[in-house]
Design a protein around this motif. Structure first.
Motif, PDB file in Angstrom:
ATOM      1  N   ASP A 183      36.542  35.827  42.209  1.00 37.78           N
ATOM      2  CA  ASP A 183      37.530  34.915  42.785  1.00 37.78           C
ATOM      3  C   ASP A 183      38.953  35.412  42.513  1.00 37.78           C
ATOM      4  O   ASP A 183      39.847  35.257  43.350  1.00 37.78           O
ATOM      5  N   TRP A 184      39.156  36.014  41.331  1.00 39.32           N
ATOM      6  CA  TRP A 184      40.472  36.571  41.003  1.00 39.32           C
ATOM      7  C   TRP A 184      40.821  37.707  41.960  1.00 39.32           C
ATOM      8  O   TRP A 184      41.969  37.807  42.422  1.00 39.32           O
ATOM      9  N   VAL A 185      39.864  38.564  42.290  1.00 38.01           N
ATOM     10  CA  VAL A 185      40.100  39.637  43.260  1.00 38.01           C
ATOM     11  C   VAL A 185      40.495  39.050  44.607  1.00 38.01           C
ATOM     12  O   VAL A 185      41.461  39.506  45.247  1.00 38.01           O
ATOM     13  N   ALA A 186      39.782  38.037  45.064  1.00 36.61           N
ATOM     14  CA  ALA A 186      40.123  37.398  46.335  1.00 36.61           C
ATOM     15  C   ALA A 186      41.512  36.780  46.275  1.00 36.61           C
ATOM     16  O   ALA A 186      42.306  36.899  47.222  1.00 36.61           O
ATOM     17  N   GLU A 187      41.834  36.140  45.146  1.00 38.34           N
ATOM     18  CA  GLU A 187      43.151  35.520  44.976  1.00 38.34           C
ATOM     19  C   GLU A 187      44.253  36.563  45.017  1.00 38.34           C
ATOM     20  O   GLU A 187      45.256  36.420  45.743  1.00 38.34           O
ATOM     21  N   LYS A 188      44.094  37.626  44.243  1.00 39.56           N
ATOM     22  CA  LYS A 188      45.155  38.626  44.139  1.00 39.56           C
ATOM     23  C   LYS A 188      45.286  39.474  45.400  1.00 39.56           C
ATOM     24  O   LYS A 188      46.364  40.008  45.682  1.00 39.56           O
ATOM     25  N   SER A 189      44.209  39.618  46.138  1.00 46.63           N
ATOM     26  CA  SER A 189      44.268  40.411  47.376  1.00 46.63           C
ATOM     27  C   SER A 189      44.657  39.557  48.579  1.00 46.63           C
ATOM     28  O   SER A 189      44.707  40.068  49.703  1.00 46.63           O
ATOM     29  N   GLY A 190      44.938  38.287  48.344  1.00 46.59           N
ATOM     30  CA  GLY A 190      45.287  37.401  49.453  1.00 46.59           C
ATOM     31  C   GLY A 190      44.147  37.233  50.437  1.00 46.59           C
ATOM     32  O   GLY A 190      44.400  36.991  51.627  1.00 46.59           O
ATOM     33  N   GLY A 191      42.916  37.380  49.960  1.00 42.23           N
ATOM     34  CA  GLY A 191      41.752  37.240  50.819  1.00 42.23           C
ATOM     35  C   GLY A 191      41.318  38.526  51.485  1.00 42.23           C
ATOM     36  O   GLY A 191      40.280  38.545  52.162  1.00 42.23           O
ATOM     37  N   ALA A 192      42.071  39.612  51.325  1.00 39.97           N
ATOM     38  CA  ALA A 192      41.689  40.877  51.957  1.00 39.97           C
ATOM     39  C   ALA A 192      40.348  41.380  51.423  1.00 39.97           C
ATOM     40  O   ALA A 192      39.571  42.009  52.149  1.00 39.97           O
ATOM     41  N   THR A 193      40.093  41.136  50.139  1.00 37.27           N
ATOM     42  CA  THR A 193      38.781  41.414  49.559  1.00 37.27           C
ATOM     43  C   THR A 193      38.186  40.085  49.125  1.00 37.27           C
ATOM     44  O   THR A 193      38.517  39.570  48.045  1.00 37.27           O
ATOM     45  N   PRO A 194      37.326  39.488  49.953  1.00 41.32           N
ATOM     46  CA  PRO A 194      36.764  38.184  49.593  1.00 41.32           C
ATOM     47  C   PRO A 194      35.793  38.312  48.430  1.00 41.32           C
ATOM     48  O   PRO A 194      35.276  39.395  48.132  1.00 41.32           O
ATOM     49  N   ALA A 195      35.542  37.189  47.775  1.00 42.00           N
ATOM     50  CA  ALA A 195      34.633  37.195  46.634  1.00 42.00           C
ATOM     51  C   ALA A 195      33.265  37.731  47.009  1.00 42.00           C
ATOM     52  O   ALA A 195      32.589  38.369  46.189  1.00 42.00           O
ATOM     53  N   ALA A 196      32.853  37.532  48.249  1.00 41.65           N
ATOM     54  CA  ALA A 196      31.534  38.003  48.682  1.00 41.65           C
ATOM     55  C   ALA A 196      31.442  39.520  48.705  1.00 41.65           C
ATOM     56  O   ALA A 196      30.333  40.075  48.708  1.00 41.65           O
ATOM     57  N   ALA A 197      32.591  40.213  48.727  1.00 40.08           N
ATOM     58  CA  ALA A 197      32.598  41.682  48.741  1.00 40.08           C
ATOM     59  C   ALA A 197      32.619  42.270  47.334  1.00 40.08           C
ATOM     60  O   ALA A 197      32.711  43.490  47.172  1.00 40.08           O
ATOM     61  N   VAL A 198      32.557  41.405  46.328  1.00 40.05           N
ATOM     62  CA  VAL A 198      32.611  41.834  44.935  1.00 40.05           C
ATOM     63  C   VAL A 198      31.219  41.704  44.325  1.00 40.05           C
ATOM     64  O   VAL A 198      30.603  40.636  44.366  1.00 40.05           O
ATOM     65  N   ALA A 199      30.707  42.804  43.765  1.00 41.11           N
ATOM     66  CA  ALA A 199      29.410  42.789  43.083  1.00 41.11           C
ATOM     67  C   ALA A 199      29.631  42.673  41.585  1.00 41.11           C
ATOM     68  O   ALA A 199      30.667  43.100  41.054  1.00 41.11           O
ATOM     69  N   GLU A 200      28.645  42.093  40.900  1.00 38.78           N
ATOM     70  CA  GLU A 200      28.735  41.901  39.455  1.00 38.78           C
ATOM     71  C   GLU A 200      27.565  42.600  38.767  1.00 38.78           C
ATOM     72  O   GLU A 200      26.414  42.440  39.168  1.00 38.78           O
ATOM     73  N   VAL A 201      27.896  43.383  37.732  1.00 36.63           N
ATOM     74  CA  VAL A 201      26.874  43.987  36.886  1.00 36.63           C
ATOM     75  C   VAL A 201      26.805  43.139  35.623  1.00 36.63           C
ATOM     76  O   VAL A 201      27.722  43.147  34.801  1.00 36.63           O
ATOM     77  N   ARG A 202      25.715  42.381  35.488  1.00 36.47           N
ATOM     78  CA  ARG A 202      25.601  41.368  34.440  1.00 36.47           C
ATOM     79  C   ARG A 202      25.056  41.951  33.136  1.00 36.47           C
ATOM     80  O   ARG A 202      24.402  43.000  33.112  1.00 36.47           O
ATOM     81  N   LEU A 203      25.286  41.210  32.055  1.00 38.33           N
ATOM     82  CA  LEU A 203      24.817  41.632  30.747  1.00 38.33           C
ATOM     83  C   LEU A 203      23.304  41.836  30.704  1.00 38.33           C
ATOM     84  O   LEU A 203      22.809  42.777  30.083  1.00 38.33           O
ATOM     85  N   GLU A 204      22.565  40.935  31.374  1.00 38.33           N
ATOM     86  CA  GLU A 204      21.112  41.073  31.303  1.00 38.33           C
ATOM     87  C   GLU A 204      20.635  42.398  31.894  1.00 38.33           C
ATOM     88  O   GLU A 204      19.635  42.976  31.453  1.00 38.33           O
ATOM     89  N   ASP A 205      21.363  42.907  32.895  1.00 36.05           N
ATOM     90  CA  ASP A 205      21.009  44.206  33.467  1.00 36.05           C
ATOM     91  C   ASP A 205      21.429  45.355  32.554  1.00 36.05           C
ATOM     92  O   ASP A 205      20.672  46.300  32.330  1.00 36.05           O
TER      93      ASP A 205
END
Length: 451
Positions: A183-205
């Motif tokens: 969400d921070w990426v979407a906020e700072k990019s003004g929506g140019a990179t929406p949250a859906a375009a951001v992948a997360e590598v989680r601790l469990e992985d």
């Protein structure tokens, strides 16, 4: 509600030696540091505060897996920051091509998410010229900044506070609303990179075993301990060997993990005594965060020192007598540790640009006084408190064009630079350490300087 650290999967140990073994044949990492505090967790790496071709060639000739270039872009407006990053990247690429060296670039910024994003990674990617995934890893476990389930937190013991609920999120220039990094990426990019375009590598992985880096515009890395970052680095290096291209936007600890250095103990007393001069030191304070003010109070309560203030309103209206301030500091240093500080009432502008301009003008006044003192009466060391302050002291007051990061004075934080000429510089971020940390560091320095 923030997650409980008690219910996280067990840590998978990833030794630093394993990362070092994987570095064979990999590109040199150029760390564009938007203030000097990115060097806190590492040791024995070069740092440049200028980036002429000769300076870059000197850094490459040291044969280290990475080097830092202090861009100080956090103190600049967006256009100036982009222009500076562009100049640095072009110079590095030109010199590396001539020397036959491959490079990869990291944009090191604040672990509490303040800085020019996505501007800086956009500029780097454009200059390098191929499609890149941005790897976002702001975790700084040494200072209590951790990312869990894609959400960035401040850690105090076992308590986690989402970073958007901290004082840092209310920064006059770089404030934000989101703790979840997508969400921070979407906020700072003004929506140019929406949250859906951001992948997360989680601790469990990361903790279950080898992982693959997702194919996405931005990849967020969880991390609570450095083994998490080293596990991610191994996956990133494997992906690079298979043709993936990354631009890194990271906190300080990622750099240590990326170059295969282990967690270092603070510099030993003997190392410190060899590095500093004799006499008393100058502590230059520009940071206004609450933590710095509390640390100053603890320092004053623990030892006898003189404090000389630069009057911020007088600086801004042009009536400040900086010559008299410098003379007072030089006289004070003859007998005791001296603090050169801004007046503690924070002055901000009507908007982000005006606030940034005020910060630059105040830092310039501190730097002018420091430069005059260093010329007239060199102190045993200079300790700079605050990111912009540290950068301006290094570049303008000490003219430390080339230096070595020798190590830290507290575990993973507060780094000592030894410039190729001039007094040693201690870089102390405004937002790290407990209330007694500044006093602890000054105690160590004064004991070494008076040995």
């Amino acid at each position: 509600m923030p997650p409980s650290l008690e219910h996280l999967p067990p840590v998978r140990t990833v030794p630093a030696e394993q990362v070092r073994d994987a570095l064979a044949g990999t590109p040199t990492v150029v760390v564009l540091d938007d203030d000097p505090t990115g060097t806190q967790p590492v040791r024995d790496l070069p740092v440049l505060t200028r980036w002429s071709p000769d300076d870059v060639a000197w850094a490459l000739a040291q044969g280290t897996p990475a080097f830092f270039v202090l861009t100080n872009t956090r103190s600049l407006d967006p256009d100036a920051a982009a222009a500076r990053d562009r100049e640095v990247v072009r110079t590095c690429l030109d010199v590396a091509h001539r020397e036959g060296v491959a490079l990869v670039f990291a944009s090191r910024s604040d672990s509490t998410l303040r800085g020019h994003f996505p501007l800086e990674t956009d500029v780097i990617a454009a200059e390098v010229g191929t499609p890149h995934t941005v790897v976002l890893a702001p975790a700084f476990p040494d200072a209590g900044r951790v990312t869990v389930d894609g959400v960035h937190h401040l850690r105090d013991g076992d308590r986690l506070t989402p970073v958007a609920e901290s004082e840092f999120a209310r920064d006059a220039t770089f404030g934000y609303r989101s703790s979840r990094l997508a969400d921070w990426v979407a906020e700072k990019s003004g929506g140019a990179t929406p949250a859906a375009a951001v992948a997360e590598v989680r601790l469990e992985d990361l903790r279950a075993g080898p992982v693959e880096i997702p194919d996405a515009d931005v990849v967020v890395l969880d991390a609570v301990v450095e083994d998490d970052l080293r596990a991610a680095v191994l996956a990133l290096l494997a992906a690079e060997r298979h043709g993936a291209r990354f631009v890194y936007r990271v906190g300080p600890t990622f750099v240590r993990a990326r170059v295969g250095q282990p967690e270092h103990p603070p510099l030993a007393d003997a190392e410190l005594a060899d590095a500093v001069g004799r006499g008393h030191g100058l502590v230059v304070v520009g940071s206004h965060v609450g933590r710095t003010t509390r640390q100053l109070e603890h320092l004053a309560g623990r030892r006898e020192l003189d404090t000389v203030e630069v009057d911020v309103p007088a600086v801004l209206d042009g009536t400040a007598d900086l010559d008299a301030t410098a003379a007072a500091v030089a006289t004070s240093l003859e007998g005791r540790t001296t603090v050169l500080s801004t007046s503690r009432t924070l002055v901000t502008g009507r908007d982000e640009a005006e606030s940034l301009d005020i910060a630059r003008r105040v830092s310039a006044a501190l730097t002018t006084v420091t430069a005059r003192v260093v010329t007239d009466r060199p102190p045993a060391y200079v300790l700079a408190k605050g990111g912009i302050t540290s950068s301006d002291v290094a570049t303008d007051a000490l003219r430390a064009d080339r230096a070595w990061v020798r190590g830290s004075l507290l575990p993973g934080i507060v780094s000592l630079w030894t410039p190729t000429s001039g007094p040693p510089l201690v870089v102390f971020a405004g937002n790290v350490g407990d209330d007694g940390a500044l006093a602890d560091v000054v105690d160590r320095l004064e004991e070494a300087a008076c040995a």
